[in-house]
Design an enzyme around this catalytic site. Structure first.
Site, short mmCIF file in Angstrom:
data_model
loop_
_atom_site.label_atom_id
_atom_site.label_comp_id
_atom_site.label_asym_id
_atom_site.label_seq_id
_atom_site.Cartn_x
_atom_site.Cartn_y
_atom_site.Cartn_z
N LEU A 25 0.83 -1.20 0.00
CA LEU A 25 0.00 0.00 0.00
C LEU A 25 0.87 1.26 0.00
O LEU A 25 0.55 2.23 -0.70
CB LEU A 25 -0.94 -0.01 1.20
N LYS A 49 -4.54 -8.74 16.33
CA LYS A 49 -5.53 -9.01 17.38
C LYS A 49 -4.83 -9.51 18.64
O LYS A 49 -3.97 -10.39 18.56
CB LYS A 49 -6.56 -10.03 16.87
N ASP A 75 -9.48 -12.25 10.76
CA ASP A 75 -9.13 -10.87 11.08
C ASP A 75 -8.08 -10.77 12.20
O ASP A 75 -8.04 -9.79 12.93
CB ASP A 75 -10.37 -10.05 11.43
N GLU A 142 -7.23 -8.75 7.02
CA GLU A 142 -8.43 -7.94 6.80
C GLU A 142 -8.01 -6.50 6.59
O GLU A 142 -7.23 -5.95 7.36
CB GLU A 142 -9.38 -8.02 7.99
N ALA A 154 -16.83 6.39 12.57
CA ALA A 154 -16.69 5.04 13.11
C ALA A 154 -15.95 5.04 14.45
O ALA A 154 -16.32 4.32 15.38
CB ALA A 154 -15.99 4.13 12.11
N HIS A 158 -17.81 4.04 17.87
CA HIS A 158 -17.28 2.92 18.66
C HIS A 158 -17.06 3.35 20.11
O HIS A 158 -17.43 2.64 21.03
CB HIS A 158 -15.98 2.41 18.05
#
Length: 197
Positions: A25, A49, A75, A142, A154, A158
């Site tokens: 990216l 995670k 994820d 993900e 978002a 959250h």
């Protein structure tokens, strides 16, 4: 090799997958700067995670806490790509998916089809090869693509919804959805101004 060391190696492999995708990216963003004097990616956030979050997810899915179960979670490795405009989201995602070693596993377009809450984002789960000393592992990552406005909404949603003890009322949920609609309109107007420049 004991199970703990296996788990440490697994986490290292997922961390390597994050680095592989984020490098791809960054290279795309750099190329845009050279070709068009413009960076479509505002910034990126990467996360692995946590063990606690991973174990909780395994439990919710009814899976045993064993190494084999981790491969059923897509994820574990995550990248959030914050772009300037909606067109940038689709352009960067498309260019990434054209690369030979990226395999698309799942696509969920919550920009064209927002969630009931008002949440907007383009989610991709891709598989990438990670070259280790003794083998190549195909690892899922993900990727969430959002605009700055989508990410702002978002993040605040959250914070309000999931971090608040006792949850929020249905009136608050409706107000949050109204805010999502307002942010989407801001996105559309800002993109229109950008196109006119």
């Amino acid at each position: 090799m004991d199970e703990f060391q296996d788990y440490v190696l697994l986490r290292n492999t997922y961390h390597a997958a994050i680095r592989e995708v984020s490098t791809k990216l960054e290279i795309l963003d750099d190329e845009f700067q050279v070709r068009y004097d413009y960076n479509p990616i505002h910034h990126m956030e990467c996360r692995l995670k946590s063990p606690q979050s991973l174990f909780e997810k395994l439990e919710r899915k009814g899976l045993d806490i064993r190494l084999e179960s981790f491969y059923k979670i897509t994820d574990i490795a995550g990248i959030r790509v914050i772009c300037n405009y909606i067109d940038d989201v689709y352009a960067v995602a498309s260019l990434l998916l054209q690369q030979d070693d990226i395999k698309l596993l799942r696509r969920s377009d919550y920009i064209k089809n927002p969630k009931e809450s008002g949440y907007r984002s383009l989610h991709l789960v891709v598989q990438i090869p990670v070259f280790l000393s003794d083998r190549t592992e195909m690892v899922p990552v993900e990727i969430q693509f959002r605009t700055i406005a989508m990410d702002t909404w978002a993040s605040l949603e959250h914070e309000l919804k999931y971090k608040r003890v006792g949850g929020i009322t249905s009136k608050m949920e409706a107000e949050l959805k109204e805010c999502a609609e307002a942010m989407a309109e801001v996105d559309r107007k800002m993109e229109q101004i950008h196109k006119e420049l």
